[in-house]
Structures are given as structure tokens and as C-alpha cells.
Scaffold this motif. Structure first.
Motif, PDB file in Angstrom:
ATOM      1  N   THR A 180       7.587   7.281  15.395  1.00  0.00           N
ATOM      2  CA  THR A 180       8.031   7.221  14.088  1.00  0.00           C
ATOM      3  C   THR A 180       6.867   7.651  12.866  1.00  0.00           C
ATOM      4  OG1 THR A 180       7.107   4.959  14.389  1.00  0.00           O
ATOM      5  CG2 THR A 180       9.479   5.233  14.647  1.00  0.00           C
ATOM      6  N   ILE A 181       5.775   8.271  13.562  1.00  0.00           N
ATOM      7  CA  ILE A 181       4.602   8.719  12.729  1.00  0.00           C
ATOM      8  C   ILE A 181       5.276  10.137  12.313  1.00  0.00           C
ATOM      9  CG2 ILE A 181       2.302   9.752  12.698  1.00  0.00           C
ATOM     10  CD1 ILE A 181       1.720   7.389  14.734  1.00  0.00           C
ATOM     11  N   GLY A 182       5.337  10.419  11.049  1.00  0.00           N
ATOM     12  CA  GLY A 182       5.710  11.756  10.327  1.00  0.00           C
ATOM     13  C   GLY A 182       4.675  12.808  10.410  1.00  0.00           C
ATOM     14  N   VAL A 183       5.105  13.945  10.131  1.00  0.00           N
ATOM     15  CA  VAL A 183       4.159  14.856   9.688  1.00  0.00           C
ATOM     16  C   VAL A 183       3.269  14.768   8.528  1.00  0.00           C
ATOM     17  CG1 VAL A 183       3.983  17.645   9.576  1.00  0.00           C
ATOM     18  CG2 VAL A 183       5.661  16.656  11.056  1.00  0.00           C
ATOM     19  N   ARG A 184       3.934  14.082   7.671  1.00  0.00           N
ATOM     20  CA  ARG A 184       3.253  14.003   6.318  1.00  0.00           C
ATOM     21  C   ARG A 184       3.108  12.510   6.305  1.00  0.00           C
ATOM     22  NH1 ARG A 184       7.556  17.064   6.283  1.00  0.00           N
ATOM     23  NH2 ARG A 184       7.349  19.280   5.924  1.00  0.00           N
ATOM     24  N   PRO A 185       1.872  11.956   5.503  1.00  0.00           N
ATOM     25  CA  PRO A 185       1.540  10.733   5.248  1.00  0.00           C
ATOM     26  C   PRO A 185       2.729   9.772   4.588  1.00  0.00           C
ATOM     27  CG  PRO A 185      -0.360  12.159   4.748  1.00  0.00           C
ATOM     28  CD  PRO A 185       0.783  13.128   4.868  1.00  0.00           C
ATOM     29  N   ARG A 186       3.497  10.654   3.758  1.00  0.00           N
ATOM     30  CA  ARG A 186       4.601   9.886   3.074  1.00  0.00           C
ATOM     31  C   ARG A 186       5.670   9.260   4.127  1.00  0.00           C
ATOM     32  NH1 ARG A 186       1.185   8.842  -0.408  1.00  0.00           N
ATOM     33  NH2 ARG A 186       1.489   9.071  -2.552  1.00  0.00           N
ATOM     34  N   LEU A 195       3.824  -5.701  17.987  1.00  0.00           N
ATOM     35  CA  LEU A 195       4.405  -5.012  16.879  1.00  0.00           C
ATOM     36  C   LEU A 195       3.716  -5.171  15.612  1.00  0.00           C
ATOM     37  CD1 LEU A 195       8.412  -5.636  17.324  1.00  0.00           C
ATOM     38  CD2 LEU A 195       7.217  -3.302  17.281  1.00  0.00           C
ATOM     39  N   GLN A 196       3.354  -6.283  15.210  1.00  0.00           N
ATOM     40  CA  GLN A 196       2.506  -6.531  13.698  1.00  0.00           C
ATOM     41  C   GLN A 196       1.202  -5.731  14.191  1.00  0.00           C
ATOM     42  OE1 GLN A 196       3.648  -7.831  11.362  1.00  0.00           O
ATOM     43  NE2 GLN A 196       5.707  -8.300  12.073  1.00  0.00           N
ATOM     44  N   LEU A 197       0.464  -5.711  15.352  1.00  0.00           N
ATOM     45  CA  LEU A 197      -0.728  -5.091  15.513  1.00  0.00           C
ATOM     46  C   LEU A 197      -0.598  -3.778  15.257  1.00  0.00           C
ATOM     47  CD1 LEU A 197      -3.695  -5.414  16.160  1.00  0.00           C
ATOM     48  CD2 LEU A 197      -2.922  -5.234  18.561  1.00  0.00           C
ATOM     49  N   GLY A 198       0.591  -3.050  15.870  1.00  0.00           N
ATOM     50  CA  GLY A 198       0.742  -1.654  15.532  1.00  0.00           C
ATOM     51  C   GLY A 198       1.051  -1.181  14.134  1.00  0.00           C
ATOM     52  N   TYR A 199       1.562  -2.193  13.274  1.00  0.00           N
ATOM     53  CA  TYR A 199       1.732  -1.961  11.965  1.00  0.00           C
ATOM     54  C   TYR A 199       0.560  -1.871  11.207  1.00  0.00           C
ATOM     55  CZ  TYR A 199       6.795  -3.381  12.755  1.00  0.00           C
ATOM     56  OH  TYR A 199       7.967  -3.498  13.358  1.00  0.00           O
ATOM     57  N   PHE A 200      -0.242  -2.693  11.610  1.00  0.00           N
ATOM     58  CA  PHE A 200      -1.850  -2.722  11.066  1.00  0.00           C
ATOM     59  C   PHE A 200      -2.440  -1.424  11.466  1.00  0.00           C
ATOM     60  CE2 PHE A 200      -6.197  -3.581  12.200  1.00  0.00           C
ATOM     61  CZ  PHE A 200      -6.530  -4.003  10.684  1.00  0.00           C
ATOM     62  N   GLU A 201      -2.316  -1.043  12.655  1.00  0.00           N
ATOM     63  CA  GLU A 201      -3.049   0.157  13.198  1.00  0.00           C
ATOM     64  C   GLU A 201      -2.754   1.379  12.282  1.00  0.00           C
ATOM     65  OE1 GLU A 201      -3.826   3.187  17.004  1.00  0.00           O
ATOM     66  OE2 GLU A 201      -3.098   0.959  17.359  1.00  0.00           O
ATOM     67  N   THR A 202      -1.323   1.656  12.106  1.00  0.00           N
ATOM     68  CA  THR A 202      -0.785   2.737  11.402  1.00  0.00           C
ATOM     69  C   THR A 202      -1.192   2.910   9.917  1.00  0.00           C
ATOM     70  OG1 THR A 202       1.099   2.815  12.930  1.00  0.00           O
ATOM     71  CG2 THR A 202       1.202   3.966  10.828  1.00  0.00           C
ATOM     72  N   LEU A 203      -1.019   1.678   9.304  1.00  0.00           N
ATOM     73  CA  LEU A 203      -1.408   1.439   7.930  1.00  0.00           C
ATOM     74  C   LEU A 203      -2.891   1.729   7.679  1.00  0.00           C
ATOM     75  CD1 LEU A 203       0.677  -1.750   6.975  1.00  0.00           C
ATOM     76  CD2 LEU A 203       0.567   0.686   5.961  1.00  0.00           C
ATOM     77  N   THR A 204      -3.730   1.241   8.573  1.00  0.00           N
ATOM     78  CA  THR A 204      -5.215   1.461   8.506  1.00  0.00           C
ATOM     79  C   THR A 204      -5.581   3.042   8.790  1.00  0.00           C
ATOM     80  OG1 THR A 204      -5.636   0.975  11.033  1.00  0.00           O
ATOM     81  CG2 THR A 204      -6.034  -0.964   9.204  1.00  0.00           C
ATOM     82  N   ARG A 205      -4.840   3.611   9.410  1.00  0.00           N
ATOM     83  CA  ARG A 205      -5.061   5.235   9.628  1.00  0.00           C
ATOM     84  C   ARG A 205      -4.532   5.666   8.248  1.00  0.00           C
ATOM     85  NH1 ARG A 205      -2.659   6.569  15.582  1.00  0.00           N
ATOM     86  NH2 ARG A 205      -4.558   5.754  16.963  1.00  0.00           N
ATOM     87  N   LEU A 206      -3.455   5.126   7.589  1.00  0.00           N
ATOM     88  CA  LEU A 206      -3.130   6.076   6.216  1.00  0.00           C
ATOM     89  C   LEU A 206      -4.061   5.542   5.256  1.00  0.00           C
ATOM     90  CD1 LEU A 206       0.695   4.905   6.634  1.00  0.00           C
ATOM     91  CD2 LEU A 206      -0.252   7.290   6.297  1.00  0.00           C
ATOM     92  N   ILE A 207      -4.675   4.692   5.246  1.00  0.00           N
ATOM     93  CA  ILE A 207      -5.751   4.407   4.277  1.00  0.00           C
ATOM     94  C   ILE A 207      -6.945   5.191   4.322  1.00  0.00           C
ATOM     95  CG2 ILE A 207      -7.566   2.523   3.567  1.00  0.00           C
ATOM     96  CD1 ILE A 207      -5.782   0.359   4.686  1.00  0.00           C
ATOM     97  N   ARG A 208      -7.424   5.613   5.702  1.00  0.00           N
ATOM     98  CA  ARG A 208      -8.420   6.608   6.012  1.00  0.00           C
ATOM     99  C   ARG A 208      -8.151   7.885   5.248  1.00  0.00           C
ATOM    100  NH1 ARG A 208      -9.013   3.978  10.984  1.00  0.00           N
ATOM    101  NH2 ARG A 208      -7.496   5.660  12.073  1.00  0.00           N
ATOM    102  N   GLY A 209      -6.857   8.321   5.243  1.00  0.00           N
ATOM    103  CA  GLY A 209      -6.412   9.652   4.939  1.00  0.00           C
ATOM    104  C   GLY A 209      -5.925   9.676   3.619  1.00  0.00           C
ATOM    105  N   THR A 210      -6.216   8.411   2.893  1.00  0.00           N
ATOM    106  CA  THR A 210      -5.548   8.424   1.307  1.00  0.00           C
ATOM    107  C   THR A 210      -6.775   8.648   0.412  1.00  0.00           C
ATOM    108  OG1 THR A 210      -3.796   7.064   1.855  1.00  0.00           O
ATOM    109  CG2 THR A 210      -4.395   7.118  -0.304  1.00  0.00           C
ATOM    110  N   LEU A 211      -6.714   9.461  -0.582  1.00  0.00           N
ATOM    111  CA  LEU A 211      -7.808   9.751  -1.507  1.00  0.00           C
ATOM    112  C   LEU A 211      -7.776   8.810  -2.667  1.00  0.00           C
ATOM    113  CD1 LEU A 211      -7.923  13.769  -1.436  1.00  0.00           C
ATOM    114  CD2 LEU A 211      -9.352  12.011  -0.238  1.00  0.00           C
ATOM    115  N   GLU A 212      -6.479   8.453  -3.237  1.00  0.00           N
ATOM    116  CA  GLU A 212      -6.091   7.585  -4.436  1.00  0.00           C
ATOM    117  C   GLU A 212      -6.550   6.260  -4.042  1.00  0.00           C
ATOM    118  OE1 GLU A 212      -5.694   6.813  -8.091  1.00  0.00           O
ATOM    119  OE2 GLU A 212      -5.246   8.865  -7.318  1.00  0.00           O
ATOM    120  N   LEU A 213      -7.647   5.710  -4.889  1.00  0.00           N
ATOM    121  CA  LEU A 213      -7.987   4.482  -4.591  1.00  0.00           C
ATOM    122  C   LEU A 213      -7.071   3.338  -4.842  1.00  0.00           C
ATOM    123  CD1 LEU A 213     -10.386   2.393  -4.141  1.00  0.00           C
ATOM    124  CD2 LEU A 213     -10.853   2.752  -6.557  1.00  0.00           C
ATOM    125  N   SER A 214      -6.322   3.394  -5.465  1.00  0.00           N
ATOM    126  CA  SER A 214      -4.944   2.335  -6.041  1.00  0.00           C
ATOM    127  C   SER A 214      -4.005   2.355  -4.707  1.00  0.00           C
ATOM    128  CB  SER A 214      -4.309   2.720  -7.242  1.00  0.00           C
ATOM    129  OG  SER A 214      -3.627   3.995  -7.104  1.00  0.00           O
TER     130      SER A 214
END
Length: 238
Positions: free
Chosen positions: A116-122, A49-68
Motif C-alpha cells: 500500500t506504499i505508493g510511488v508518490r508521497p500523496r 497495525l497502529q505501529l505500522g501507520y506510525f512508521e509510514t507517517l513518520t517516513r512521509l514527514i521526513r520526505g515533506t518540505l512544507e512545514l505545515s
């Protein structure tokens, strides 16, 4: 042949206790025969489960433009990876192969994560926060069944998950556009249903007997109470 939670030899009565991120006061304790899975099953699932959270978050990082936001998500991903690695170390210390211990549950938990992966990143970001919060609560409760090993898992799952910035991102999103508040509230309600199904599958397949429902009800009441507090903190309706 994969052995799931309920596919095991008859076990002695165990105790389930739920303590959610330190804000629930005294834990509710429920005696429930044959509730917790075998230890290797519990550790394999918790680690994956923790590995899955890590994978999902890293995918979100790649799709995020805002550095902060990238930095905030990277900290949350790092916390999930740390938890994964520390549970893996427990598995290794018992003389088991972490990959083999986690592998039987990969398909089922990946299917849950896809739902649980949504259509939108948020939406996906909220999904990680909601599902990780609820299942960490639940797995800390189950961990009380395993003595010193369980106590160590509770310690790992109770560590700072670096999600306070995720809350801030969600708050900023719903403040900027009221339609986001409605959309994310509805999405969260769907997430709760899927997450509760994962938790209930750890108890036993199919409907519980009336007496069993009464005994386990306080656990899920506290689980939902902790979820409601997380939603309130973000400014969303539970």
C-alpha cells in the motif's frame, strides 16, 4: 509455530458488530461461528497495525518540505502511536509480552503495508487514511467479541486520529490538478481490494460457504459504505 486467525481450537459463537467512526447509526450485528481470533491474536494485530501507520507517517514527514504538512502528519502519527501504546498497555495488563504477542504477525502485516506504499508521497498518504479507516472500522467490529477488553479497544480505536488535515491535503492536491483526482481515485480502488483481503483473512481462509457469505455480507456492506463516505468527503470517486 505461528497460529494465524483460523488456526485455533473450536470456539463458541461470537458476535461481530461494525460501527464506523460514529456515522453509521445502529451497528449491524452478525452472528458468525468461529469468526473472531483469539484475544491475544486480535490485540497483537491491532497493536502492530497502529505501529505500522506510525512508521509510514513518520517516513512521509521526513520526505515533506512544507512545514505545515509536516505538522499535520506529525499529529496523525502521534495519534497512531498513542493508539499503539494504549493497546500495548492492555497486552501488558494481561501479563503478556507485547513484543512476543505482535511478532507472529509482523511479516504478514509488513507485506500488506509494503503493497500500500505508493510511488508518490500523496498515494502513500491516501493509503494510510484509507487502510487505517477501513481496518479500524473492522477491528472495532471484531472487538465486540471480547467483553470489557474489547470495549476498551473500541474506545482506543474510536479516539480522534487527527486525520482531518490529511483530508485537507488530499483535497488541495486534487483541486490543484485534475489528473491527481483520477490517479488517486484509481489508487484508492486498488487499496480497497488489498484491505478487504486483510479483513476477510480474519474470518477464515478460502471462499466462504453461501450461507456464511449471506451472514457476513452486511458487515462488509457497512465497511464499504463508510469508505465511500470518506472518499466523498475528499472529493474522490469510490
Amino acid at each position: 509455530m505461528v497460529r494465524w486467525f483460523w488456526q485455533r481450537d473450536k470456539a463458541p459463537k461470537r458476535t461481530l458488530a461494525l460501527r464506523s467512526r460514529g456515522d453509521l447509526g445502529d451497528a449491524t450485528r452478525v452472528d458468525f461461528a468461529e469468526l473472531a481470533p483469539e484475544l491475544d491474536t486480535f490485540l497483537g494485530q491491532a497493536a502492530y497495525l497502529q505501529l505500522g501507520y506510525f512508521e509510514t507517517l513518520t517516513r512521509l514527514i521526513r520526505g515533506t518540505l512544507e512545514l505545515s504538512e509536516k505538522e499535520a502528519l506529525s499529529r496523525a502519527a502521534g495519534a497512531a502511536l498513542t493508539k499503539h501504546r494504549e493497546i500495548v498497555e492492555i497486552i501488558r495488563s494481561r501479563g503478556d509480552d507485547p513484543t512476543q504477542v505482535m511478532l507472529p504477525f509482523r511479516e504478514q502485516l509488513d507485506a500488506f503495508r509494503r503493497k500500500t506504499i505508493g510511488v508518490r508521497p500523496r498515494e502513500t498518504l491516501l493509503a494510510v487514511y484509507i487502510t487505517a479507516g477501513m481496518l479500524d472500522d473492522f477491528y472495532r467490529a471484531v472487538a465486540s467479541s471480547y467483553g470489557d477488553v474489547g470495549a476498551r479497544v473500541v474506545e482506543i480505536l474510536s479516539a480522534d486520529d487527527e486525520t482531518h488535515e490529511i483530508v485537507e491535503i488530499i483535497q488541495a492536491t486534487i483541486t490543484s490538478d485534475e489528473e491527481w483526482r483520477s490517479l488517486l481515485s484509481m489508487w484508492a480502488r486498488r487499496l480497497v481490494g488489498d484491505t478487504i483481503l486483510v479483513a476477510r483473512a480474519a474470518l477464515r481462509p478460502g471462499p466462504l460457504a453461501i450461507d456464511d457469505e449471506k451472514r457476513v455480507e452486511p458487515v462488509f456492506t457497512e465497511l464499504m459504505g463508510a469508505h465511500a463516505r470518506r472518499m466523498d468527503a475528499m472529493g474522490l470517486a469510490a
